[in-house]
Design a protein around this motif. Structure first.
Motif, short mmCIF file in Angstrom:
data_model
loop_
_atom_site.label_atom_id
_atom_site.label_comp_id
_atom_site.label_asym_id
_atom_site.label_seq_id
_atom_site.Cartn_x
_atom_site.Cartn_y
_atom_site.Cartn_z
N ILE A 1 0.84 -1.20 0.00
CA ILE A 1 0.00 0.00 0.00
C ILE A 1 0.88 1.26 0.00
O ILE A 1 0.59 2.23 -0.70
N VAL A 2 1.96 1.22 0.78
CA VAL A 2 2.88 2.37 0.78
C VAL A 2 3.45 2.57 -0.61
O VAL A 2 3.55 3.70 -1.11
N HIS A 3 3.82 1.47 -1.25
CA HIS A 3 4.40 1.55 -2.60
C HIS A 3 3.40 2.15 -3.58
O HIS A 3 3.77 2.97 -4.45
N GLN A 4 2.12 1.79 -3.44
CA GLN A 4 1.11 2.21 -4.41
C GLN A 4 0.54 3.60 -4.11
O GLN A 4 0.33 4.41 -5.01
N GLN A 5 0.28 3.87 -2.82
CA GLN A 5 -0.46 5.08 -2.47
C GLN A 5 0.38 6.14 -1.76
O GLN A 5 -0.06 7.28 -1.60
N GLN A 6 1.56 5.76 -1.28
CA GLN A 6 2.47 6.68 -0.62
C GLN A 6 1.79 7.56 0.44
O GLN A 6 1.72 8.80 0.28
N PRO A 7 1.28 6.96 1.50
CA PRO A 7 0.68 7.74 2.59
C PRO A 7 1.75 8.59 3.28
O PRO A 7 2.95 8.33 3.15
N ASP A 8 1.29 9.61 3.99
CA ASP A 8 2.22 10.48 4.71
C ASP A 8 2.68 9.84 6.02
O ASP A 8 3.82 10.02 6.44
N LEU A 9 1.77 9.10 6.67
CA LEU A 9 2.01 8.63 8.03
C LEU A 9 1.47 7.22 8.24
O LEU A 9 0.36 6.91 7.78
N LEU A 10 2.25 6.38 8.91
CA LEU A 10 1.78 5.06 9.34
C LEU A 10 1.50 5.10 10.84
O LEU A 10 2.28 5.65 11.61
N LEU A 11 0.37 4.52 11.25
CA LEU A 11 0.16 4.18 12.65
C LEU A 11 0.51 2.70 12.74
O LEU A 11 -0.22 1.84 12.24
N LEU A 12 1.64 2.41 13.36
CA LEU A 12 2.30 1.12 13.16
C LEU A 12 2.38 0.28 14.43
O LEU A 12 3.01 0.68 15.43
N ASP A 13 1.76 -0.90 14.40
CA ASP A 13 1.91 -1.87 15.48
C ASP A 13 3.23 -2.62 15.26
O ASP A 13 3.73 -2.71 14.14
N ILE A 14 3.80 -3.15 16.33
CA ILE A 14 5.06 -3.91 16.21
C ILE A 14 4.78 -5.40 16.08
O ILE A 14 5.24 -6.06 15.14
N TYR A 15 4.00 -5.96 17.03
CA TYR A 15 3.78 -7.40 17.03
C TYR A 15 2.65 -7.77 16.09
O TYR A 15 1.48 -7.50 16.33
N MET A 16 3.02 -8.40 14.96
CA MET A 16 2.04 -8.87 13.99
C MET A 16 2.53 -10.21 13.42
O MET A 16 3.71 -10.54 13.56
N PRO A 17 1.64 -10.97 12.79
CA PRO A 17 2.06 -12.26 12.22
C PRO A 17 3.16 -12.08 11.18
O PRO A 17 3.15 -11.13 10.41
N GLY A 18 4.13 -12.99 11.18
CA GLY A 18 5.22 -12.90 10.22
C GLY A 18 6.23 -11.86 10.65
O GLY A 18 6.70 -11.86 11.79
N THR A 19 6.53 -10.92 9.76
CA THR A 19 7.50 -9.87 10.09
C THR A 19 6.87 -8.85 11.04
O THR A 19 5.65 -8.71 11.10
N THR A 20 7.69 -8.13 11.76
CA THR A 20 7.19 -7.14 12.73
C THR A 20 7.07 -5.76 12.09
O THR A 20 7.56 -5.53 10.98
N GLY A 21 6.42 -4.87 12.82
CA GLY A 21 6.31 -3.50 12.35
C GLY A 21 7.67 -2.84 12.20
O GLY A 21 7.88 -2.02 11.30
N LEU A 22 8.60 -3.19 13.09
CA LEU A 22 9.95 -2.62 12.99
C LEU A 22 10.68 -3.14 11.74
O LEU A 22 11.43 -2.40 11.11
N ASP A 23 10.42 -4.40 11.40
CA ASP A 23 10.98 -4.93 10.16
C ASP A 23 10.45 -4.15 8.96
O ASP A 23 11.19 -3.86 8.01
N LEU A 24 9.15 -3.83 9.01
CA LEU A 24 8.54 -3.06 7.92
C LEU A 24 9.19 -1.69 7.82
O LEU A 24 9.52 -1.23 6.72
N LEU A 25 9.38 -1.05 8.96
CA LEU A 25 9.96 0.29 8.97
C LEU A 25 11.38 0.26 8.38
O LEU A 25 11.76 1.13 7.58
#
Length: 240
Positions: free
Chosen positions: A47-71
């Protein structure tokens, strides 16, 4: 404000109930709009790649990779999308990594709405600060980074100053845009006497709405030059 640019937010949260709550919180703060939610970091990346939002409200603990991995992945890929981390993670390692990867704020679950509101408000001020692209002073940087204030603004106009004349002076000040100006400039533009203009400009300086520099001309006579402090410009409305 009419015509103001909305800050576009993507909520990255795997719990649908929490995501919906965060959506409602965001939409209750003026100037922000939610463009979507992502239940995993992988979906969020697309979604970031397609829509380029200004801001993420980002959780850390999620299935698979973490929010910090995403960042980290976003930064490596060159995306400058900002993030406010909202997580139950309370370990200093997670907080440090979030800051290193450019998180604008870190909210620990559960959080109070007032703290959430403060996070968005502070982010909006920082965004305006950087988007404006002007030279700044140390006090501007301190105010942006630490939300510090020199002093509380005066509660009302002092005796001898009127709202009617303040509106005339302030209208002339606004005409100067991002330029610096003198009391003489404002007197000429507003039709108010220089003596009166100086009183109003001094009051606006005391309120922190104007910054002041003293320059010396070729004959060594000091001249006071004023400039609008954009971080406090809206406070002028208190005195109109």
């Amino acid at each position: 404000e009419r015509g103001a640019i909305m800050i576009r937010v993507l909520i990255v949260e795997d719990d649908p109930m929490v995501a919906e709550l965060n959506r409602r919180y965001v939409e209750s703060v003026p100037g922000f709009q939610v463009i979507g939610t992502a239940g995993s970091p992988d979906i969020a990346f697309e979604i970031v790649h397609q829509q380029q939002p200004d801001l993420l409200l980002l959780d850390i603990y999620m299935p698979g990779t973490t929010g910090l991995d995403l960042l980290e992945k976003l930064r490596t890929a060159g995306f400058k999308t900002d993030a406010i981390v909202i997580s139950a993670a309370s370990d200093t390692n997670s907080i440090q990594k979030a800051i290193q990867f450019g998180a604008a704020d870190y909210l620990m679950k559960p959080f109070q709405f007032e703290r959430f509101q403060q996070a968005l408000s502070s982010y909006a001020k920082r965004r305006h600060f950087f988007d404006y692209g002007r030279e700044v002073k140390q006090s501007d940087i301190d105010s942006m980074l630490f939300q510090t204030e020199k002093a509380a603004p005066p509660a009302a106009l002092p005796k001898g100053l009127t709202k009617e004349t303040m509106r005339l002076v302030w209208s002339a000040v606004n005409e100067m845009s991002d330029l610096d100006f003198s009391a003489e400039d404002i007197a000429f533009a507003s039709g108010v006497s220089r003596v009166s203009v100086r009183k109003y400009l001094s009051f606006l300086q005391e309120a922190g709405i104007l910054d002041v520099d003293v320059s010396y001309g070729s004959i060594g006579r000091p001249q006071t030059r004023y400039r609008i402090n954009l971080l406090k410009k809206d406070q002028a409305n208190l005195y109109m």
